[in-house]
Enzyme design. Structure first.
Site, PDB file in Angstrom:
ATOM      1  N   GLY A  21      -2.809   2.711  -1.382  1.00 51.57           N
ATOM      2  CA  GLY A  21      -3.422   2.449  -0.072  1.00 51.57           C
ATOM      3  C   GLY A  21      -2.861   3.376   0.980  1.00 51.57           C
ATOM      4  N   GLY A  25      -3.653   3.468   7.842  1.00 48.44           N
ATOM      5  CA  GLY A  25      -2.799   2.349   8.243  1.00 48.44           C
ATOM      6  C   GLY A  25      -1.325   2.545   7.916  1.00 48.44           C
ATOM      7  N   GLY A  27       0.181   2.504   5.053  1.00 46.14           N
ATOM      8  CA  GLY A  27       0.397   3.388   3.891  1.00 46.14           C
ATOM      9  C   GLY A  27       0.472   4.852   4.314  1.00 46.14           C
ATOM     10  N   SER A 149       3.709 -10.095   3.555  1.00 46.39           N
ATOM     11  CA  SER A 149       3.379 -10.378   4.956  1.00 46.39           C
ATOM     12  C   SER A 149       4.213 -11.551   5.452  1.00 46.39           C
ATOM     13  CB  SER A 149       1.891 -10.743   5.017  1.00 46.39           C
ATOM     14  OG  SER A 149       1.574 -11.372   6.224  1.00 46.39           O
ATOM     15  N   TYR A 162      -5.694 -15.027   1.421  1.00 39.92           N
ATOM     16  CA  TYR A 162      -4.888 -13.825   1.736  1.00 39.92           C
ATOM     17  C   TYR A 162      -3.402 -14.190   1.727  1.00 39.92           C
ATOM     18  CZ  TYR A 162      -2.818  -9.979   4.399  1.00 39.92           C
ATOM     19  OH  TYR A 162      -2.013  -8.941   4.797  1.00 39.92           O
ATOM     20  N   ALA A 164      -1.929 -16.628   0.253  1.00 38.06           N
ATOM     21  CA  ALA A 164      -1.485 -16.949  -1.111  1.00 38.06           C
ATOM     22  C   ALA A 164      -1.228 -15.674  -1.911  1.00 38.06           C
ATOM     23  CB  ALA A 164      -2.522 -17.816  -1.815  1.00 38.06           C
TER      24      ALA A 164
HETATM   25  N1  LIG Z   1      -1.642  -4.799   9.554  1.00 37.86           N
HETATM   26  C1  LIG Z   1      -1.041  -5.986   9.533  1.00 37.86           C
HETATM   27  O1  LIG Z   1      -1.008  -6.722  10.522  1.00 37.86           O
HETATM   28  C2  LIG Z   1      -0.325  -6.443   8.289  1.00 37.86           C
HETATM   29  C3  LIG Z   1       0.489  -7.572   8.380  1.00 37.86           C
HETATM   30  C4  LIG Z   1       1.153  -8.007   7.233  1.00 37.86           C
HETATM   31  C5  LIG Z   1       1.005  -7.308   6.050  1.00 37.86           C
HETATM   32  N2  LIG Z   1       0.179  -6.219   6.008  1.00 37.86           N
HETATM   33  C6  LIG Z   1       0.074  -5.533   4.729  1.00 37.86           C
HETATM   34  O2  LIG Z   1       0.324  -4.142   4.939  1.00 37.86           O
HETATM   35  C7  LIG Z   1      -0.336  -3.384   3.918  1.00 37.86           C
HETATM   36  C8  LIG Z   1      -1.107  -2.237   4.547  1.00 37.86           C
HETATM   37  O3  LIG Z   1      -2.178  -2.778   5.288  1.00 37.86           O
HETATM   38  P1  LIG Z   1      -2.730  -2.068   6.595  1.00 37.86           P
HETATM   39  O4  LIG Z   1      -2.492  -2.995   7.719  1.00 37.86           O
HETATM   40  O5  LIG Z   1      -2.243  -0.676   6.677  1.00 37.86           O
HETATM   41  O6  LIG Z   1      -4.289  -2.101   6.282  1.00 37.86           O
HETATM   42  P2  LIG Z   1      -5.367  -0.936   6.254  1.00 37.86           P
HETATM   43  O7  LIG Z   1      -6.664  -1.622   6.004  1.00 37.86           O
HETATM   44  O8  LIG Z   1      -5.238  -0.097   7.474  1.00 37.86           O
HETATM   45  O9  LIG Z   1      -4.911  -0.062   5.007  1.00 37.86           O
HETATM   46  C9  LIG Z   1      -5.066  -0.507   3.684  1.00 37.86           C
HETATM   47  C10 LIG Z   1      -5.373   0.696   2.820  1.00 37.86           C
HETATM   48  O10 LIG Z   1      -5.561   0.218   1.481  1.00 37.86           O
HETATM   49  C11 LIG Z   1      -6.715   0.854   0.961  1.00 37.86           C
HETATM   50  N3  LIG Z   1      -7.323   0.054  -0.105  1.00 37.86           N
HETATM   51  C12 LIG Z   1      -8.032  -1.102   0.027  1.00 37.86           C
HETATM   52  N4  LIG Z   1      -8.487  -1.497  -1.172  1.00 37.86           N
HETATM   53  C13 LIG Z   1      -8.036  -0.596  -2.063  1.00 37.86           C
HETATM   54  C14 LIG Z   1      -8.193  -0.458  -3.470  1.00 37.86           C
HETATM   55  N5  LIG Z   1      -8.925  -1.339  -4.189  1.00 37.86           N
HETATM   56  N6  LIG Z   1      -7.608   0.593  -4.091  1.00 37.86           N
HETATM   57  C15 LIG Z   1      -6.910   1.502  -3.377  1.00 37.86           C
HETATM   58  N7  LIG Z   1      -6.755   1.435  -2.036  1.00 37.86           N
HETATM   59  C16 LIG Z   1      -7.309   0.397  -1.401  1.00 37.86           C
HETATM   60  C17 LIG Z   1      -7.641   0.996   2.151  1.00 37.86           C
HETATM   61  O11 LIG Z   1      -8.681   1.960   1.917  1.00 37.86           O
HETATM   62  C18 LIG Z   1      -6.669   1.396   3.247  1.00 37.86           C
HETATM   63  O12 LIG Z   1      -6.481   2.795   3.288  1.00 37.86           O
HETATM   64  C19 LIG Z   1      -1.196  -4.390   3.153  1.00 37.86           C
HETATM   65  O13 LIG Z   1      -0.511  -4.785   1.984  1.00 37.86           O
HETATM   66  C20 LIG Z   1      -1.312  -5.549   4.104  1.00 37.86           C
HETATM   67  O14 LIG Z   1      -1.573  -6.777   3.433  1.00 37.86           O
HETATM   68  C21 LIG Z   1      -0.472  -5.764   7.090  1.00 37.86           C
END
Ligand SMILES: NC(=O)c1ccc[n+]([C@@H]2O[C@H](COP(=O)([O-])OP(=O)(O)OC[C@H]3O[C@@H](n4cnc5c(N)ncnc54)[C@H](O)[C@@H]3O)[C@@H](O)[C@H]2O)c1
Length: 275
Positions: A21, A25, A27, A149, A162, A164
């Site tokens: 990912g 974001g 990643g 999270s 989510y 869970a």
């Molecule tokens: N943003 C928040 O508030 C928050 C809070 C707690 C945890 N998280 C966790 O942080 C991590 C990053 O999330 P984020 O906020 O950057 O979200 P985001 O949506 O900006 O980024 C997620 C990335 O994962 C990619 N992705 C989605 N499905 C995929 C798949 N099947 N195969 C490969 N790539 C895939 C998306 O294309 C995207 O680039 C996640 O695990 C999320 O659960 C985020």
């Protein structure tokens, strides 16, 4: 002081990483931060082809040829994930760290796909990483950071599926990071519980899932979202400092901190309910 800096930097300097990912974001911020910390190569896999290709172009021009590689891959597809791992090890001849970050927050009709991406793919990728890096499999050891999270630590009724998936990621990662596994694999497995962070996952469409009230609740409860750079810095600190099996919190633009003691205490309380 100098000795401890050298010791911490060895986990990133000149090492090869894979980030799932990683096209957007948190990643993408982790990919940038790893390269800024002198990782030798960072491969990142994602379904978002346009964003991934654009980021690769940007990183190659900023950090130099071969430093970054985008691989289009759906982490929930076992064959694609296996091919991505093969490509990374084939190209760079080693793997030292994996950040399992890919996740979605989707509405209730798509909950099975969300479980596949958020939890099942994290398990598959962790096992593949252990196959490649585990000292018991001929590897050099390494580090795996699985992204969970704060919702994994919260008994609220919102976003039940989510949350869970993120609780499952946490418990799985604690188990895989146990002394027993680490003694064999020399791969540290740690969990990062992220607080609300300013990325696309928190957009309104994603939040409107199980009930309409949850959107208002979440947005009013979490008005402050940390910067992606702060989240990425926290992940970097965990790569450098976390013990295997540890759980760290990265929230509110604050430095990452180890909350493993609280988690252990909570599980001790839960285990008292067994007869
Ligand atoms: N943003 C928040 O508030 C928050 C809070 C707690 C945890 N998280 C966790 O942080 C991590 C990053 O999330 P984020 O906020 O950057 O979200 P985001 O949506 O900006 O980024 C997620 C990335 O994962 C990619 N992705 C989605 N499905 C995929 C798949 N099947 N195969 C490969 N790539 C895939 C998306 O294309 C995207 O680039 C996640 O695990 C999320 O659960 C985020």
């Amino acid at each position: 002081m100098a000795a401890s800096v050298v010791k911490r930097s060895v986990y990133i300097n000149d090492k090869v990483f894979l980030v799932t990912g990683g096209a957007a974001g948190v990643g993408a911020a982790v990919v940038r931060a790893l390269l800024a910390e002198n990782a030798r190569h960072v491969a990142f896999i994602d379904v978002a082809e346009r964003e991934g290709a654009a980021l690769e172009t940007e990183l190659l021009s900023k950090f130099g040829p071969l430093r970054a590689k985008f691989i289009k891959c759906d982490v929930s597809d076992e064959d694609q994930l296996a091919t991505a791992y093969f490509q990374v090890v084939d190209k760079y001849r080693r793997l030292d760290g994996v950040i399992n970050n890919a996740a979605v927050l989707s509405d209730s009709r798509h909950y099975k796909r969300m479980i596949d991406i958020n939890f099942t793919a994290t398990v598959s990728s962790t096992l593949k990483a252990l196959e490649k890096m585990g000292a018991d499999k001929g590897g050099n050891g390494g580090v795996i950071v699985n992204i969970s999270s704060l919702l994994a630590l919260d008994l609220s009724s919102h976003l039940p599926v989510y949350s869970a998936t993120k609780t499952a990621v946490l418990q799985f990662s604690i188990a895989m990071g146990s002394e027993e596994y680490f003694a064999k694999t020399q791969v540290r497995v740690a969990t990062v519980c992220l607080g609300p962070t300013d990325t696309a996952i928190l957009n309104r469409t994603n939040l409107e899932n199980f009930d309409k009230d949850s959107t208002a609740h979440l947005t009013s409860r979490v008005p402050v979202r940390q910067r992606v750079e702060a989240a990425a810095n926290g992940v970097i600190e965990v790569i450098k400092s976390a013990k295997s099996g540890a759980t760290w919190i990265v929230a509110n633009d604050q430095p990452a901190y180890d909350c493993s003691g609280n988690i252990a205490e909570a599980y001790q309380v839960l285990s008292k309910t067994q007869v």
